[in-house]
Design a protein around this motif. Structure first.
Motif, PDB file in Angstrom:
ATOM      1  N   ARG A 111      18.833  48.599  56.496  1.00 51.93           N
ATOM      2  CA  ARG A 111      19.292  50.030  56.870  1.00 51.93           C
ATOM      3  C   ARG A 111      21.396  49.370  56.940  1.00 51.93           C
ATOM      4  O   ARG A 111      22.419  48.441  57.051  1.00 51.93           O
ATOM      5  N   TYR A 129      25.143  46.008  54.744  1.00 54.53           N
ATOM      6  CA  TYR A 129      23.587  46.183  55.262  1.00 54.53           C
ATOM      7  C   TYR A 129      23.379  45.715  56.668  1.00 54.53           C
ATOM      8  O   TYR A 129      23.446  43.893  56.315  1.00 54.53           O
ATOM      9  N   SER A 167      15.611  54.838  61.101  1.00 56.69           N
ATOM     10  CA  SER A 167      16.478  54.695  59.661  1.00 56.69           C
ATOM     11  C   SER A 167      16.357  53.939  58.730  1.00 56.69           C
ATOM     12  O   SER A 167      16.575  53.479  57.955  1.00 56.69           O
ATOM     13  N   ALA A 168      15.649  52.417  58.776  1.00 57.21           N
ATOM     14  CA  ALA A 168      15.344  51.628  58.317  1.00 57.21           C
ATOM     15  C   ALA A 168      14.257  51.588  57.051  1.00 57.21           C
ATOM     16  O   ALA A 168      13.774  52.190  57.292  1.00 57.21           O
TER      17      ALA A 168
END
Length: 123
Positions: free
Chosen positions: A123, A65, A20-21
Motif C-alpha cells: 500500500r 510503498y 486497502s492493501a
C-alpha cells in the motif's frame, strides 16, 4: 467511556488499513548502480523497481510503498518474517514476473532471500 471509544477507533482503523492493501508478488535485485528515475543518484537500499502495472509512464518514481510478505510462491516453506518494509520506487522493471522488484536488503527485511519470490500485500 473514552478508553472504549479509543479502542473502537483503533480497531476500525486496522480494518481500513488491511482492506486497502493490494495483493502482489515480490522478487529482489542487487544492482543499484543506475535507475530509470534517478540515474546514478544514491537512494539508499530500501528501494524497489516497479512493474509495468505500477510504473505508469514513470509516475511511480519517488512514491513510497509499505510491503509485507504474506506467503510463499515456491517450495521454500514459511519464508515470511514479521512486519513490513517501506520502499521508494527508483526504477522500472519492464516485463518483471513480480509486482515489485525489491532491493535485496528490503526483501530480506520481510522474507528469507532463499525464497526468491513471495506473495505480498502493499500500500
Amino acid at each position: 467511556m473514552e478508553i472504549h471509544t479509543f479502542i473502537l477507533v483503533g480497531i476500525i482503523a486496522s480494518f481500513v488499513l488491511a482492506a486497502s492493501a493490494i495483493p502482489g508478488i515480490a522478487t529482489f535485485y542487487t544492482n543499484y548502480a543506475s535507475s530509470a528515475c534517478y540515474g546514478n543518484q544514491n537512494n539508499g537500499v530500501m528501494i524497489a523497481a516497479a512493474s509495468d502495472a505500477i510504473w505508469n509512464g514513470g509516475a511511480a518514481c519517488g512514491k513510497f510503498y509499505t510491503v509485507q510478505c504474506t506467503g510463499d510462491r515456491n517450495a521454500i516453506p514459511h519464508p515470511c518474517k514479521a512486519g513490513g518494509v517501506t520502499v521508494k520506487i527508483v526504477d522500472h522493471c519492464p516485463g518483471c514476473p513480480s509486482t515489485l522488484d525489491l532491493s535485496r536488503e528490503a526483501f530480506s527485511k520481510i522474507a528469507d532471500p532463499v525464497a526468491g519470490i513471495i506473495n505480498i500485500d502493499y500500500r
